[in-house]
Design an enzyme around this catalytic site. Structure first.
Site, PDB file in Angstrom:
ATOM      1  N   ARG A   1      47.004 101.367 -76.267  1.00 54.11           N
ATOM      2  CA  ARG A   1      47.398 100.232 -77.022  1.00 54.11           C
ATOM      3  C   ARG A   1      47.720  99.059 -76.140  1.00 54.11           C
ATOM      4  O   ARG A   1      48.405  99.196 -75.274  1.00 54.11           O
ATOM      5  CB  ARG A   1      48.773 100.663 -77.917  1.00 54.11           C
ATOM      6  CG  ARG A   1      48.573 101.424 -78.967  1.00 54.11           C
ATOM      7  CD  ARG A   1      49.652 101.622 -79.965  1.00 54.11           C
ATOM      8  NE  ARG A   1      51.099 101.644 -79.117  1.00 54.11           N
ATOM      9  CZ  ARG A   1      52.042 100.950 -78.945  1.00 54.11           C
ATOM     10  NH1 ARG A   1      51.563  99.607 -79.304  1.00 54.11           N
ATOM     11  NH2 ARG A   1      52.929 101.118 -78.418  1.00 54.11           N
TER      12      ARG A   1
ATOM     13  N   TYR B   1      39.993 103.096 -78.036  1.00 56.92           N
ATOM     14  CA  TYR B   1      40.959 104.058 -77.660  1.00 56.92           C
ATOM     15  C   TYR B   1      42.055 103.962 -78.791  1.00 56.92           C
ATOM     16  O   TYR B   1      42.582 103.073 -79.281  1.00 56.92           O
ATOM     17  CB  TYR B   1      41.699 103.672 -76.475  1.00 56.92           C
ATOM     18  CG  TYR B   1      42.371 104.673 -75.743  1.00 56.92           C
ATOM     19  CD1 TYR B   1      41.696 105.646 -74.866  1.00 56.92           C
ATOM     20  CD2 TYR B   1      43.890 104.823 -75.760  1.00 56.92           C
ATOM     21  CE1 TYR B   1      42.504 106.753 -74.224  1.00 56.92           C
ATOM     22  CE2 TYR B   1      44.395 106.016 -75.336  1.00 56.92           C
ATOM     23  CZ  TYR B   1      43.921 106.811 -74.529  1.00 56.92           C
ATOM     24  OH  TYR B   1      44.749 107.906 -73.901  1.00 56.92           O
TER      25      TYR B   1
ATOM     26  N   LYS C   1      48.561 103.563 -86.132  1.00 62.70           N
ATOM     27  CA  LYS C   1      49.648 102.200 -85.959  1.00 62.70           C
ATOM     28  C   LYS C   1      49.342 101.244 -86.849  1.00 62.70           C
ATOM     29  O   LYS C   1      50.327 100.640 -87.326  1.00 62.70           O
ATOM     30  CB  LYS C   1      49.608 102.060 -84.495  1.00 62.70           C
ATOM     31  CG  LYS C   1      50.170 103.085 -83.644  1.00 62.70           C
ATOM     32  CD  LYS C   1      51.596 103.735 -83.794  1.00 62.70           C
ATOM     33  CE  LYS C   1      51.747 104.852 -83.135  1.00 62.70           C
ATOM     34  NZ  LYS C   1      53.232 105.339 -83.080  1.00 62.70           N
TER      35      LYS C   1
ATOM     36  N   HIS D   1      58.785 104.487 -87.742  1.00 65.92           N
ATOM     37  CA  HIS D   1      58.197 105.213 -86.535  1.00 65.92           C
ATOM     38  C   HIS D   1      59.243 106.253 -86.376  1.00 65.92           C
ATOM     39  O   HIS D   1      59.979 106.384 -85.204  1.00 65.92           O
ATOM     40  CB  HIS D   1      58.108 104.212 -85.379  1.00 65.92           C
ATOM     41  CG  HIS D   1      57.568 104.650 -84.119  1.00 65.92           C
ATOM     42  ND1 HIS D   1      57.685 104.003 -82.845  1.00 65.92           N
ATOM     43  CD2 HIS D   1      56.557 105.620 -83.965  1.00 65.92           C
ATOM     44  CE1 HIS D   1      57.134 104.485 -82.094  1.00 65.92           C
ATOM     45  NE2 HIS D   1      56.254 105.632 -82.571  1.00 65.92           N
TER      46      HIS D   1
ATOM     47  N   SER E   1      59.014 105.270 -76.915  1.00 64.54           N
ATOM     48  CA  SER E   1      58.243 105.898 -76.348  1.00 64.54           C
ATOM     49  C   SER E   1      58.819 106.606 -75.183  1.00 64.54           C
ATOM     50  O   SER E   1      60.106 106.050 -74.771  1.00 64.54           O
ATOM     51  CB  SER E   1      56.959 105.190 -75.978  1.00 64.54           C
ATOM     52  OG  SER E   1      57.175 103.940 -75.499  1.00 64.54           O
TER      53      SER E   1
ATOM     54  N   CYS F   1      60.936 109.285 -74.818  1.00 65.54           N
ATOM     55  CA  CYS F   1      62.406 109.657 -75.465  1.00 65.54           C
ATOM     56  C   CYS F   1      62.172 111.233 -75.813  1.00 65.54           C
ATOM     57  O   CYS F   1      63.244 111.669 -76.337  1.00 65.54           O
ATOM     58  CB  CYS F   1      62.970 108.877 -76.325  1.00 65.54           C
ATOM     59  SG  CYS F   1      63.696 107.472 -75.269  1.00 65.54           S
TER      60      CYS F   1
ATOM     61  N   ASP G   1      55.609 111.467 -85.463  1.00 71.43           N
ATOM     62  CA  ASP G   1      55.357 109.942 -84.958  1.00 71.43           C
ATOM     63  C   ASP G   1      55.819 109.055 -86.297  1.00 71.43           C
ATOM     64  O   ASP G   1      56.351 108.032 -86.028  1.00 71.43           O
ATOM     65  CB  ASP G   1      53.942 109.818 -84.564  1.00 71.43           C
ATOM     66  CG  ASP G   1      53.807 108.607 -83.797  1.00 71.43           C
ATOM     67  OD1 ASP G   1      54.803 108.072 -83.126  1.00 71.43           O
ATOM     68  OD2 ASP G   1      52.826 107.529 -83.880  1.00 71.43           O
TER      69      ASP G   1
ATOM     70  N   ARG H   1      45.715 111.874 -73.312  1.00 69.97           N
ATOM     71  CA  ARG H   1      46.238 112.448 -74.945  1.00 69.97           C
ATOM     72  C   ARG H   1      45.387 113.748 -75.209  1.00 69.97           C
ATOM     73  O   ARG H   1      44.394 113.937 -74.835  1.00 69.97           O
ATOM     74  CB  ARG H   1      45.750 111.363 -76.073  1.00 69.97           C
ATOM     75  CG  ARG H   1      46.465 110.011 -75.667  1.00 69.97           C
ATOM     76  CD  ARG H   1      47.892 109.877 -76.391  1.00 69.97           C
ATOM     77  NE  ARG H   1      48.583 108.919 -75.865  1.00 69.97           N
ATOM     78  CZ  ARG H   1      49.838 108.594 -76.370  1.00 69.97           C
ATOM     79  NH1 ARG H   1      50.401 109.366 -77.293  1.00 69.97           N
ATOM     80  NH2 ARG H   1      50.501 107.652 -76.160  1.00 69.97           N
TER      81      ARG H   1
HETATM   82  O1  O2Y Z   1      48.006 104.533 -76.388  1.00 65.73           O
HETATM   83  C1  O2Y Z   1      47.799 104.748 -77.414  1.00 65.73           C
HETATM   84  O2  O2Y Z   1      46.701 104.194 -78.067  1.00 65.73           O
HETATM   85  C2  O2Y Z   1      48.595 105.602 -78.583  1.00 65.73           C
HETATM   86  S1  O2Y Z   1      50.072 105.027 -78.779  1.00 65.73           S
HETATM   87  C3  O2Y Z   1      50.884 106.285 -79.765  1.00 65.73           C
HETATM   88  C4  O2Y Z   1      50.185 107.676 -79.873  1.00 65.73           C
HETATM   89  C5  O2Y Z   1      50.779 108.476 -80.369  1.00 65.73           C
HETATM   90  C6  O2Y Z   1      52.017 108.265 -80.748  1.00 65.73           C
HETATM   91  N1  O2Y Z   1      52.848 107.136 -80.787  1.00 65.73           N
HETATM   92  C7  O2Y Z   1      52.318 106.310 -79.984  1.00 65.73           C
HETATM   93  C8  O2Y Z   1      53.052 104.930 -79.603  1.00 65.73           C
HETATM   94  O3  O2Y Z   1      52.865 103.943 -78.933  1.00 65.73           O
HETATM   95  O4  O2Y Z   1      54.083 105.017 -80.192  1.00 65.73           O
HETATM   96 MN    MN Z   2      54.608 106.431 -81.685  1.00 67.81          MN
END
Ligand code: O2Y
Ligand code: MN
Length: 603
Positions: free
Chosen positions: A72, A213, A222, A242, A264, A266, A289, A386
């Site tokens: 992200r 991605y 999200k 979250h 994240s 944790c 999540d 992932r």
């Molecule tokens: O990097 C990404 O695109 C995934 S981010 C993500 C994926 C699953 C659960 N939580 C997260 C997050 O950034 O909190």
């Molecule tokens: Mn998450």
């Protein structure tokens, strides 16, 4: 293909996007196994996907992304509200009119040479009163197959939508049109400065451009289930958080439902699938999540997991840390940016097994221990690699995880990663103090942030900083408002810190399955089985109530783990005041009351 719906708004929107993006063809997705197999077959053929060894990892595939497209990207994520102050200080704001102009130019012709997929999906069990419908338009077959796992993609969604129903339009493109005869790249995407992940909260609309991605492209997660949903939730009197959701059942069969928010890294997925070490107590996973929660007719707060799968971080997932996550991706899984081993299976760092050799996430031959020109070890998997796994394959999935009514939440848990100051566990005196705890959840800065000279604490309210779709001060107020609605039926609030260390850097708490001891104390508190010690920061376990039987923890270490150093707490409080000052007059008066009361108690 004939459109499988008569919903005018949907048909008009699809026609409008088709006219703008000019794909070769439009395909309405049905979420079937046949569709999944066909798309995977096409992607294997084009070189985008690698089919894994059928005996080792049945029906599973690996993908490697472009190195510019691995996570992200918060700097390219926007809230496009009419007024800047509605986005608040934690979001990148952009003007919706200007941005639409910029993006319309980019979207024009962006799907040339590609197929435009229309993906009807439900966040939450299809037809549940708590579920919501989205339609993602995407030119990425990788997105389609991931959405099959992460959301509920089905013709039933269109049935529930009917001719007049409402949906959240989610537009996505990889932003890489193909000229006639042009060979496609293995992972098409746009350069970073052309990537946009935009939310229009006033229109309940999502536009994503240029990334293929994860959270940038699987728009149900999200973008919809947190950013757009959090804004819908505050207007409609519910919560989009979250949070993981789990059921903890005691030996007498009494069930407790726990929702927990952690930043994240944790161990959220680990806690969601925890293997209890407390005899007779068992954990069942509902979600890892996101939680959508709404007051039920009995006045309690009910939660559903809007997702249907796990998009988990691969590195560190091992038999020792999370055997249940590992089991969830034993088959029917998608892996992104991991090592594909020479025998056609997958591997990543800290998987707890050896890798003889394979191909790394850059598609290069790779061996464990390989070094680059400067002598640094070359990682085989990207740190944010992932697995996409079906929730239904999780061996400890709660049988009621798809109950359309949700499960009643008894306990909220908040936490951060603090080497000092915060004890292993404390309970809020009341819901309002719980809101203060969640709103001021903090972690120590990483080494990288320290290098940047940023030495203060990192606050991450409710682990929602990148996901609040509106002003974070209004979001905190919404938590207080929900507390008023729920009254004495509100969940009890606790704060944990699994990460406290001795002065010489040794972990004080073993974590993992042993965290169940802490959860049990919370449940005993809710049941009224144990009293607590009143301290300036909240309620803490009386000696012996949090059982340490069988653990190698000395009395000194336990005292250190539970120590409340009022001086250190005052420093954290003053850091919190400094952080919250940026919310200006949107900071709820109740937050100030909580801080003043804590300061007075600390003396
Ligand atoms: O990097 C990404 O695109 C995934 S981010 C993500 C994926 C699953 C659960 N939580 C997260 C997050 O950034 O909190
Ligand atoms: Mn998450």
């Amino acid at each position: 293909m004939n459109a499988p719906t008569k919903n005018k708004n949907l048909l008009n929107w699809v026609a409008e996007i088709e006219a703008m993006c000019t794909p070769n063809q439009v395909v309405w997705c049905d979420g079937s196994a046949k569709e999944y197999d066909r798309l995977m077959g096409e992607m294997v053929e084009s070189g985008m996907a690698i089919k894994l060894n059928e005996e080792k990892r049945p029906n599973s595939y690996a993908f490697n992304s472009d190195p510019s497209d691995v996570a992200r990207i918060e700097s390219r994520t926007y809230i496009a509200s009419v007024k800047e102050e509605d986005a608040g200080p934690t979001n990148n704001w952009t003007d919706p009119v200007e941005l639409k102009k910029t993006l319309t130019k980019l979207y024009t012709g962006c799907m040339k040479g590609r197929t435009m997929y229309v993906i009807p999906f439900s966040m939450g069990p299809i037809g549940s009163p708590m579920a919501k419908i989205g339609i993602e338009i995407s030119d990425s077959p990788y997105v389609v197959v991931n959405m099959h796992i992460m959301a509920r993609v089905s013709p039933k969604v269109l049935e529930v939508l009917g001719d007049e129903g409402e949906f959240i339009p989610c537009l996505h493109t990889v932003g890489s049109p193909l000229e006639p005869g042009q060979k496609d790249s293995r992972w098409p995407c746009a350069p970073i400065e052309e990537k946009y992940i935009v939310h229009f909260p006033e229109e309940n609309l999502i536009w994503s451009y240029g990334s293929g991605y994860g959270g940038n492209a699987l728009l149900g997660k999200k973008c919809f289930a947190l950013r757009i949903a959090s804004n819908m939730a505050r207007h409609e009197g519910w919560m989009a958080e979250h949070m993981l959701i789990l059921r903890f059942t005691n030996p007498e069969g009494k069930q407790f439902h726990i929702a927990a928010a952690f930043p994240s890294a944790c161990g959220k997925t680990n806690l969601a699938m925890l293997q209890s070490t407390v005899p007779g107590w068992k954990v069942e996973t509902i979600g890892d999540d996101i939680a959508w929660m709404k007051p039920g007719e009995d006045g309690r707060l009910y939660a559903i997991n809007p997702e249907a799968g796990f998009f988990g971080v691969a590195p560190g997932t091992a038999k020792s840390s999370n055997p249940m996550a590992l089991a969830s991706c034993r088959k029917d899984a998608i892996f992104t940016n991991v090592v594909v081993t020479d025998d056609g299976d997958v591997w990543w760092e800290d998987m707890g097994v050896e890798c003889k050799g394979g191909t790394d996430w850059h598609n290069n031959p790779w061996k464990s221990g390989m070094k680059d020109g400067e002598g640094n070890t070359i990682k085989g998997a990207h740190p944010n690699s992932r697995f996409t796994a079906r929730a239904a394959l999780c061996p400890v999935l709660c049988p009621d995880w798809e109950d359309p009514a949700g499960v009643p939440i008894d306990i909220f848990v908040f936490g951060g990663k603090r080497a000092n100051t915060i004890p292993l566990i404390h309970e809020a005196f009341n819901f309002e103090q719980g809101v203060y705890m969640g709103a001021t959840a903090s972690s120590e800065p990483t080494a990288a942030a320290l290098d940047l000279g940023n030495v203060s604490l990192r606050f991450d309210p409710f682990a929602m900083t990148p996901f609040i779709g509106y002003h974070a001060g209004d979001y905190m107020q919404h938590w207080f408002d929900m507390g008023e609605t729920l009254g004495d039926k509100a969940p009890r609030c606790f704060y944990v810190n699994w990460f406290r260390k001795t002065d010489d850097g040794k972990w004080l708490w073993p974590g993992y399955g042993e965290n169940s001891r802490v959860l049990k104390w919370m449940c005993d508190r809710v049941e009224g089985k144990v009293d607590a010690v009143e301290t300036p920061i909240g309620l803490m376990p009386k000696d012996g109530d949090l059982t340490l039987d069988g653990l190698d923890i000395s009395a000194e270490d336990w005292a250190e783990l539970m120590k409340v150093d009022t001086h250190l707490f005052k420093t954290t409080l003053s850091n919190a005041r400094e952080y919250l000052a940026k919310f200006g007059d949107k900071l709820p008066a109740k937050m100030v009351e909580q801080m003043d009361a804590l300061e007075a108690r600390l003396g």
